[in-house]
Design an enzyme around this catalytic site. Sequence first.
Site, PDB file in Angstrom:
ATOM      1  N   ASN A 197       0.944  -1.190   0.191  1.00  0.00           N
ATOM      2  CA  ASN A 197      -0.163   0.070   0.040  1.00  0.00           C
ATOM      3  C   ASN A 197       0.862   1.188  -0.149  1.00  0.00           C
ATOM      4  O   ASN A 197       1.669   1.510   0.862  1.00  0.00           O
ATOM      5  CB  ASN A 197      -0.815   0.147   1.132  1.00  0.00           C
ATOM      6  N   TRP A 198       0.830   2.113  -1.117  1.00  0.00           N
ATOM      7  CA  TRP A 198       1.837   2.948  -1.413  1.00  0.00           C
ATOM      8  C   TRP A 198       1.421   4.321  -0.544  1.00  0.00           C
ATOM      9  O   TRP A 198       1.993   5.217  -0.572  1.00  0.00           O
ATOM     10  CB  TRP A 198       2.100   3.310  -2.572  1.00  0.00           C
ATOM     11  N   LYS A 199       0.313   4.320  -0.046  1.00  0.00           N
ATOM     12  CA  LYS A 199      -0.297   5.575   0.375  1.00  0.00           C
ATOM     13  C   LYS A 199      -0.191   6.869  -0.644  1.00  0.00           C
ATOM     14  O   LYS A 199      -0.531   6.738  -1.689  1.00  0.00           O
ATOM     15  CB  LYS A 199       0.285   5.759   1.785  1.00  0.00           C
ATOM     16  N   HIS A 227      -9.164   1.380   5.165  1.00  0.00           N
ATOM     17  CA  HIS A 227      -8.094   1.516   5.901  1.00  0.00           C
ATOM     18  C   HIS A 227      -8.168   2.571   6.843  1.00  0.00           C
ATOM     19  O   HIS A 227      -8.816   3.549   7.016  1.00  0.00           O
ATOM     20  CB  HIS A 227      -6.968   2.046   4.908  1.00  0.00           C
ATOM     21  N   GLU A 282      -6.344   5.120   8.130  1.00  0.00           N
ATOM     22  CA  GLU A 282      -6.114   6.370   7.820  1.00  0.00           C
ATOM     23  C   GLU A 282      -7.628   6.944   7.281  1.00  0.00           C
ATOM     24  O   GLU A 282      -7.700   8.144   7.236  1.00  0.00           O
ATOM     25  CB  GLU A 282      -4.841   6.510   6.796  1.00  0.00           C
ATOM     26  N   GLU A 302      -5.216  -4.840  10.658  1.00  0.00           N
ATOM     27  CA  GLU A 302      -4.092  -3.775  10.804  1.00  0.00           C
ATOM     28  C   GLU A 302      -4.361  -2.985  12.001  1.00  0.00           C
ATOM     29  O   GLU A 302      -5.162  -2.000  12.161  1.00  0.00           O
ATOM     30  CB  GLU A 302      -4.281  -2.676   9.538  1.00  0.00           C
ATOM     31  N   GLY A 360       2.989   2.235  10.783  1.00  0.00           N
ATOM     32  CA  GLY A 360       3.955   3.205  10.541  1.00  0.00           C
ATOM     33  C   GLY A 360       4.818   3.550  11.848  1.00  0.00           C
ATOM     34  O   GLY A 360       5.365   4.886  11.972  1.00  0.00           O
ATOM     35  N   SER A 373       3.720  -2.323   9.926  1.00  0.00           N
ATOM     36  CA  SER A 373       5.172  -2.440  10.162  1.00  0.00           C
ATOM     37  C   SER A 373       5.685  -3.544   9.902  1.00  0.00           C
ATOM     38  O   SER A 373       6.707  -4.122  10.505  1.00  0.00           O
ATOM     39  CB  SER A 373       5.465  -1.886  11.531  1.00  0.00           C
ATOM     40  N   GLY A 419       5.482   1.265   4.453  1.00  0.00           N
ATOM     41  CA  GLY A 419       6.743   1.732   4.005  1.00  0.00           C
ATOM     42  C   GLY A 419       7.770   0.607   3.253  1.00  0.00           C
ATOM     43  O   GLY A 419       8.308   0.946   2.340  1.00  0.00           O
TER      44      GLY A 419
END
Length: 261
Positions: free
Chosen positions: A9-11, A104, A106, A177, A183, A223, A245
């Site tokens: 997931n590149w966000k 998600h 976020e 998640e 992160g 992570s 990441g």
Amino acid sequence: MRKKFIAGNWKMYKSPKETKEFFAAFAKEMDASESVKKAIADGVEDVAFFVPSISLTTAIEAAENMPLIIGAENAHWEKCGAFTGEISVPMVAEVKASHVLIGHSERRHIFHETNEETNKKMHAVTDGGLRAVLCVGETLEERESGKAHDVIKGQFLDGLKNFDAHTTAEKVIIAYEPVWAIGTGKTASAQDAEEICKFIRDLASDTFGTECAEKLLILYGGSVKPENTASIMSEADIDGVLVGGASLKAESFIKIAENAL
């Protein structure tokens, strides 16, 4: 046996130019990785990337000769309309992306998306012929107060309201998640992740039946790195990982795909 599903997931990272450069590098890593190529060819493992909407077309074109899944990070529940800044499921489908991330943390915590909105998006994605990855997870405060199971149960049941067993098994993937591990560098232990993923599978069994639960793919995200992938993937109810990441660099992500095997 359930297929392994390794997703990045590149966000809000990677412009179209950077996306093209990434897949050029990833193609070389794929060529050098016999284990991943064989696993994909044998139907043992899927490798997927969820990329920003502005880079979707570039990703699909750049990955055209690789057996990869390309998906969107979000989509609106309406097919079209006055929703400035949104993209629709038909738009995602037209560029030949096949999966969409929904709910998600976020999106939930920064953009305040509700379980009801998540459910409408889930129906839009699956009704539109695409596969939805429903994200669920608790905050640190919820976990420490003993509310993790209640939070996840609510997100699961509300997110899949009015779904049937067949659609859930064939068109839905669940990604657990824990919000406190995204992160932050903190990772749930493999045993902690398995405990929640088994809880989710039991929820699926209670809600949709044993056959659906046995087919349902459940991922862990938070992570994830090459160093912890093998231990996470060794657990019975974890079928894959959703990587943040570490998916931004071709060499680290291919190593995760290798270690997942």
